[in-house]
Design a protein around this motif. Structure first.
Motif, PDB file in Angstrom:
ATOM      1  N   THR B  55       3.959   1.602  -6.283  1.00 34.68           N
ATOM      2  CA  THR B  55       5.084   1.212  -5.454  1.00 34.68           C
ATOM      3  C   THR B  55       5.240   2.190  -4.303  1.00 34.68           C
ATOM      4  N   GLY B  56       6.161   1.866  -3.409  1.00 40.35           N
ATOM      5  CA  GLY B  56       6.335   2.716  -2.240  1.00 40.35           C
ATOM      6  C   GLY B  56       6.822   1.891  -1.075  1.00 40.35           C
ATOM      7  N   PRO B  57       7.264   2.549  -0.029  1.00 40.77           N
ATOM      8  CA  PRO B  57       7.811   1.826   1.116  1.00 40.77           C
ATOM      9  C   PRO B  57       6.736   1.001   1.828  1.00 40.77           C
ATOM     10  N   PRO B  58       7.169   0.008   2.603  1.00 41.69           N
ATOM     11  CA  PRO B  58       6.203  -0.806   3.329  1.00 41.69           C
ATOM     12  C   PRO B  58       5.411   0.037   4.325  1.00 41.69           C
ATOM     13  N   GLY B  59       4.166  -0.316   4.536  1.00 40.29           N
ATOM     14  CA  GLY B  59       3.351   0.393   5.519  1.00 40.29           C
ATOM     15  C   GLY B  59       2.547   1.537   4.936  1.00 40.29           C
ATOM     16  N   ALA B  60       2.735   1.807   3.631  1.00 40.52           N
ATOM     17  CA  ALA B  60       2.023   2.957   3.051  1.00 40.52           C
ATOM     18  C   ALA B  60       0.563   2.628   2.716  1.00 40.52           C
ATOM     19  N   GLY B  61       0.187   1.345   2.782  1.00 38.24           N
ATOM     20  CA  GLY B  61      -1.198   0.976   2.495  1.00 38.24           C
ATOM     21  C   GLY B  61      -1.454   0.722   1.023  1.00 38.24           C
ATOM     22  N   LYS B  62      -0.452   0.223   0.312  1.00 41.40           N
ATOM     23  CA  LYS B  62      -0.595   0.024  -1.135  1.00 41.40           C
ATOM     24  C   LYS B  62      -1.698  -0.958  -1.487  1.00 41.40           C
ATOM     25  N   SER B  63      -1.744  -2.084  -0.761  1.00 44.81           N
ATOM     26  CA  SER B  63      -2.735  -3.103  -1.101  1.00 44.81           C
ATOM     27  C   SER B  63      -4.144  -2.578  -0.909  1.00 44.81           C
ATOM     28  N   THR B  64      -4.343  -1.853   0.189  1.00 43.82           N
ATOM     29  CA  THR B  64      -5.665  -1.280   0.440  1.00 43.82           C
ATOM     30  C   THR B  64      -6.021  -0.307  -0.668  1.00 43.82           C
ATOM     31  N   LEU B  65      -5.023   0.454  -1.094  1.00 41.91           N
ATOM     32  CA  LEU B  65      -5.238   1.418  -2.164  1.00 41.91           C
ATOM     33  C   LEU B  65      -5.577   0.720  -3.474  1.00 41.91           C
ATOM     34  N   VAL B  66      -4.829  -0.327  -3.780  1.00 42.64           N
ATOM     35  CA  VAL B  66      -5.092  -1.095  -5.001  1.00 42.64           C
ATOM     36  C   VAL B  66      -6.508  -1.633  -4.986  1.00 42.64           C
ATOM     37  N   GLU B  67      -6.914  -2.172  -3.848  1.00 39.90           N
ATOM     38  CA  GLU B  67      -8.284  -2.688  -3.738  1.00 39.90           C
ATOM     39  C   GLU B  67      -9.304  -1.586  -3.986  1.00 39.90           C
ATOM     40  N   ALA B  68      -9.068  -0.428  -3.378  1.00 39.90           N
ATOM     41  CA  ALA B  68     -10.016   0.670  -3.519  1.00 39.90           C
ATOM     42  C   ALA B  68     -10.092   1.145  -4.974  1.00 39.90           C
ATOM     43  N   LEU B  69      -8.956   1.247  -5.629  1.00 42.02           N
ATOM     44  CA  LEU B  69      -8.914   1.641  -7.039  1.00 42.02           C
ATOM     45  C   LEU B  69      -9.668   0.628  -7.897  1.00 42.02           C
ATOM     46  N   ALA B  70      -9.396  -0.651  -7.620  1.00 40.97           N
ATOM     47  CA  ALA B  70     -10.034  -1.708  -8.395  1.00 40.97           C
ATOM     48  C   ALA B  70     -11.556  -1.634  -8.239  1.00 40.97           C
ATOM     49  N   LEU B  71     -12.011  -1.447  -6.996  1.00 36.68           N
ATOM     50  CA  LEU B  71     -13.454  -1.351  -6.756  1.00 36.68           C
ATOM     51  C   LEU B  71     -14.050  -0.185  -7.527  1.00 36.68           C
ATOM     52  N   HIS B  72     -13.340   0.928  -7.493  1.00 33.48           N
ATOM     53  CA  HIS B  72     -13.805   2.122  -8.189  1.00 33.48           C
ATOM     54  C   HIS B  72     -13.934   1.877  -9.686  1.00 33.48           C
ATOM     55  N   TRP B  73     -12.904   1.297 -10.269  1.00 32.64           N
ATOM     56  CA  TRP B  73     -12.938   1.060 -11.715  1.00 32.64           C
ATOM     57  C   TRP B  73     -13.921  -0.038 -12.105  1.00 32.64           C
ATOM     58  N   ARG B  74     -14.124  -0.989 -11.198  1.00 29.37           N
ATOM     59  CA  ARG B  74     -15.120  -2.030 -11.472  1.00 29.37           C
ATOM     60  C   ARG B  74     -16.507  -1.431 -11.563  1.00 29.37           C
TER      61      ARG B  74
END
Lengths: 558, 321, 139
Positions: B55-74
């Motif tokens: 979570t976090g305020p808008p504009g922090a890049g959460k979705s990009t981060l989630v994608e990057a984490l997911a790729l890493h764990w995949r």
């Protein structure tokens, strides 16, 4: 009661007051009385509206700084605008035939439309190209296609404009090699590559690589043109697409010029001298339905560009200060309903371009909301220009609307609003930071949504769509152009043959060179030309760049 | 849907069928009471998946981060379930769910299931649905769940607290820290991530965070970690993943995870009960209409007296339903 | 109160002109729908996958490149193969009327060309989804 900008107290005293009273008594009709950009319009302009204008400084004369009245002293009395109809579809052979038809019927220069796979750097046989080959332009996957496209047309004798952006440098390389194989020298070749990547991120979305390497490619072409292809316009800084995406006229004006300045700064950063390359930067604007708004926009564009080029970038060559542009009438103003109306719309949009001093013009065909145009529709569009040029008389004088209080005031206001937008872009850090934040995209999206809602409330009118609608319209009456699947099959076959017959070693060597040069700070044009000569395909060359540069995904859109 | 077909749906989810998983989620989202009965049938099989709240305020890049984490764990062979929550417009009731479009690199990977959800109003309505939707992903067999929300307002904080661990994502420039404090966001963080670390102001933000944490009554070795990243460039992501794995394992071993899950469970049941009570009082019992009618008679009215009256009526009526 | 309608809006193929898709997405949100914006340059496979995972009732596609005769049927086919044949596939772009009719024959819902209003589109989606929900309930 609104009369636009009539709050100038210096207005002609009691005469004006008398008019205002009579106007109020007469009342206004049921309409928004604003432009298609939702901008207010002055009901009645008077000298008071342009009281602050210094005629010599701000308007001047044609061919003289700040070029408000046109870049050339003689304008259309010396030479008419170039009639350049954008065309391309299907196979290179089909398009070649259409080019010959247009040249026979009096068109001056060629303009190439490429299909989406080509625009996006895919060969016709790539899986993502399925169903898209040749549909909205010509498929060019290799030098062989380029040679077919211009077969029997001497490139040294005409000028060609190519609407290509992300892979522009590679396609241009194929064009240059084609010309050389015809026996032409590079310094004989004239034309334009659109090659305006910034507006892709902002509006048209045909991007491949991220902004930084894309800007590098653009500067490579600017530099190569300046040094080796001096008659070539390496970039056509475009507002057309920004407008088509739904921006207002002022946004189109400001965003386009901001992009232009960004290219200037990038080229200067490369070490080029401003007067080395700026004379060959060109522009491409939309001509939309609001007649006077467009004319004011064109005149303001010239003035803004001239001033900033001279005063901020130190340009001394008049040709660096002169903004020269191509115009296309607004595709998004055309309707599927009652398509014959489109001929009329295109006519006055073209007229606005002419009265705005355009250097070349494309007029849309009446059937383009349905499909790519038929021969008949294209001919009518071309004749529209010829009628304006030869019968209307408007080309017999230069910048006739200068001095009109209304037009000069409108021009001044557009300039002011554009400067305000420049300041906003600067606050965001410049064009590239702003587009990375999605600022332009959001502003344009908001304008587009607002316009659509105004259309649906009837505040904006489109004849045949929300006014004077015909209930049982049959638009089957117009025969539209259909692209068959044979084009795709033929293109795939050509590629298979090409891969079989070319020298694999030469192709590999060329691709290796592209990779090496892309990784270094070397101008890539020579490597692309070598690739073209070796019959590397567009997709092969772009794939190397995808590996080296990476690919781009849009930032937050909403 | 009959009980039989409901059980069939659950069986298909267990068997790994994507469509069934999506359908069961929709059942949960709709607040269909039959979901509860089905859930009572499979809840024992849950708990294997690790749940992380982002979570976090808008504009922090959460979705990009989630994608990057997911790729890493995949790449490490894990399977992912991602729930991306965006706010429903209070005016139109609609929502624009634009998070998954930023996770394009995960497209067509059968090992990642992404579901977008709208908050659909307040009063804990979403909190219940998010837990249920995450449970379906757990049932589906995903070993790692990421729940992404915008951290403004209370319900989003609730969502974050339904996770095993919560990451608060900030970015330099924009007065984030102060905003986050007001939202109570700082309370929920098990780990702070300052994304877009290439922007100016990084050091100042990290310093501010350290200062704020220093004010709390925690010994320094129990301060939540502060990490940095540049998710678009993939920098700092491996470190974040490792920190999350490590923290999760530690807490599992120490019993802190079990304690957290117990707290979350309690909160969840309370929310469920309160949500149903709320619904019962105002909708099912028609007392909302009574309130409206009194108001239409004109103010002033006694707020407390009226509340008493309504509650009394409710207590009298419930035996009948 | 009826459940919000979940709609996926996406652009298949290489065409990047997204003015229409974005305007429609905003309008559907303003009409109380939950719009999953699938973005540009999507393959039909990715669109079908999104539609399944999000369990949408409607997929709206925008195609201005002329490739609609390939792209629309492909999405319909993939949805059907994934067990999501009940999803309404609608959309618009530059599609001549006779090809719209052909696409409808091949499994899309009504398609909307230039000049169609947002209101028409919203009303169509509401009516069609309402119809399909009622039919499902009575089964």
């Amino acid at each position: 009661m609104t009369t636009g900008k009539t709050q100038t107290s210096a207005a002609a005293g009691s005469l004006f007051d008398r008019w205002r009273e009579a106007y109020a008594r007469a009342g206004e009709r049921e309409a928004a009385l604003e432009t298609v950009s939702s901008a207010p319009v002055t009901a009645l302009a008077t000298p008071a509206d342009v009281a602050g204008t210094d005629w010599e400084r701000d308007v001047g004369l044609p061919g003289q700084f700040p070029y408000t009245r046109g870049p050339y002293a003689s304008m259309y009395r010396g030479r008419l605008w170039t009639m350049r109809q954008f065309a391309g579809f299907g196979s290179a052979a089909d398009t070649n035939a259409r080019y010959k038809y247009l040249l026979e019927h009096g068109q001056d220069g060629l303009s190439v439309a490429f299909d989406l796979p080509t625009l996006m750097g895919y060969d016709a046989d790539h899986p993502r190209a399925a169903g898209e080959v040749g549909r909205c332009g010509v498929a060019v996957s290799s030098l062989r296609d380029m040679e077919t496209l211009f077969d029997g047309i001497a490139l040294a004798d005409i000028t060609t404009s190519m609407t290509i952006n992300s892979p522009a440098a590679i396609i241009w390389a194929m064009y240059l090699v084609t010309a050389q194989k015809q026996g032409a020298r590079l310094d004989q070749l004239g034309g334009t590559t659109q090659n305006d990547i910034l507006k892709e991120y902002i509006a048209q979305k045909e991007y491949i690589f991220p902004p930084a390497p894309s800007m590098r490619l653009v500067v490579d072409t600017i530099e190569f043109a300046a040094r080796s292809v001096p008659r070539w316009h390496a970039v056509s800084v475009s507002g057309y697409h920004i407008r088509e995406a739904g921006s207002t006229a002022v946004q189109e004006l400001a965003f386009t010029l901001a992009d232009g300045f960004a290219y200037v700064e990038a080229a200067l950063a490369r070490g080029l001298q401003v007067d080395e390359f700026a004379p060959r930067l060109s522009f491409f604007f939309n001509s939309h339905v609001d007649f006077f708004e467009e004319i004011a926009k064109f005149r303001a564009a010239r003035r803004i560009w001239a001033r900033r080029m001279r005063d901020r970038y130190g340009a001394k060559d008049p040709r660096s200060q002169q903004l020269r542009f191509h115009t296309q009438t607004a595709g998004c103003s055309l309707t599927a309903q009652q398509p014959l109306n489109n001929i009329v719309r295109t006519t006055w949009e073209a007229l606005a371009g002419v009265l705005g001093g355009t250097q070349s013009l494309h007029t849309n065909s009446m059937d383009e909301t349905l499909a790519l145009p038929t021969e008949l529709a294209v001919k009518v569009a071309l004749r529209t220009q010829q009628l304006l040029a030869w019968e209307s008389g408007v080309a017999n004088t230069i910048d006739p609307l200068a001095g009109s209080w209304f037009v000069e005031d409108f021009t001044n206001r557009m300039e002011q609003e554009a400067l305000t937008l420049f300041a906003r872009i600067d606050e965001l850090g410049g064009v590239v930071p702003a587009l990375e934040q999605g600022w332009f995209q959001r502003e344009i999206g908001k304008a587009a949504y607002r316009y659509q809602r105004e259309l649906e409330t009837g505040r904006q009118v489109i004849v045949g769509v929300n006014k004077f609608v015909e209930a049982d319209e049959d638009d089957h009456k117009l025969e539209v152009l259909k692209i068959g699947i044979e084009t795709e099959k033929a293109a795939i076959a050509t590629l298979a043959d090409l891969r079989r017959t070319r020298s694999a070693a030469k192709a590999q060597a060329a691709l290796s060179r592209i990779r090496a040069d892309a990784q270094a700070s070397v101008n890539l044009m020579p490597a692309f030309m070598q690739g073209a000569e070796a019959y590397c395909t567009l997709g092969e060359m772009v794939d190397v760049l995808r590996e080296v540069f990476g690919t781009w995904r849009e930032p937050a859109v909403f | 849907m009959t009980v039989a077909t409901g059980a069939e749906l659950v069986a298909r989810v267990r068997a790994g069928e994507e469509l069934a998983c999506a359908r069961l989620m929709s059942l949960a989202e709709r607040g269909d009471t039959r979901f509860g009965a089905l859930h009572d049938g499979f809840f024992r099989d849950l708990g294997r998946a690790r749940r992380f709240g982002i979570t976090g305020p808008p504009g922090a890049g959460k979705s990009t981060l989630v994608e990057a984490l997911a790729l890493h764990w995949r790449r490490a062979g894990r399977t992912l379930g991602i729930v991306a929550v965006d706010p429903t417009s209070p005016f139109t009731g609609g929502a624009l769910l634009g998070d998954r479009v930023r996770m394009g690199r995960l497209a067509l990977d059968k090992g990642v299931f992404i579901r977008s959800m709208a908050t659909r109003g307040v009063f804990g309505g979403l909190a219940r649905a998010t837990d249920d939707v995450a449970d379906v992903l757990d049932l589906f067999g995903r070993d790692t769940l990421l729940v992404e929300t915008v951290g403004v307002g209370q319900s989003e904080v609730d969502i974050a607290r339904s996770a095993d661990l919560t990451v608060v994502v900030l970015h330099p420039g924009g007065g984030d820290t102060i905003q986050a404090m007001k939202a109570g966001l700082m309370e929920v963080a098990d780990l702070y991530l300052v994304n877009k670390a290439d922007l100016p102001g990084l050091d100042r933000l990290v310093q501010q965070l350290q200062d704020i944490l220093g004010l709390r009554d925690l010994p320094p070795d129990r301060h939540p970690p502060i990490l940095t990243s540049c998710a678009t460039d993939g920098l700092g992501v491996a470190e974040l993943a490792a920190a999350l794995d490590c923290l999760h394992a530690e807490r599992a071993a120490s019993g802190a995870l079990a304690a957290r899950r117990a707290e979350n469970f309690e909160r969840r049941v309370r929310r469920l009960v309160e949500g149903r009570l709320r619904h019962d009082v105002w909708e099912a019992e028609g007392l909302g209409a009574l309130l409206a009618e009194r108001i239409s008679q004109g103010l002033p009215q006694p707020a407390h007296g009226l509340s008493d009256e309504i509650l009394t009526l409710y207590r009298k009526r419930t035996p009948e339903s | 109160m009826d459940e919000p309608i979940r709609v996926l809006i996406a652009k298949p193929g290489l065409d990047g002109h997204d003015r229409g898709a974005k305007v429609v997405a905003a309008a559907l949100r303003d009409a109380g729908m939950e719009v999953i914006y699938g973005g540009l340059h999507q393959t039909p496979e990715a669109i079908a996958e999104m539609a399944v995972q999000e369990d949408v009732e409607v997929v709206g596609l925008s195609v201005l490149s002329g490739a609609h005769m390939h792209l629309f049927p492909r999405v319909v086919e993939l949805l059907s193969a994934a067990g999501a044949g009940h999803v309404l596939v609608t959309g618009g772009g530059i599609i001549p009327a006779d090809e719209m009719a052909e696409l409808e024959r091949r499994g899309t819902g009504r398609l909307f060309g230039p000049g169609a209003t947002l209101r028409e589109l919203v009303e169509y989606i509401r009516a069609e989804v309402g119809r399909r929900r009622a039919a499902a309930r009575s089964n």
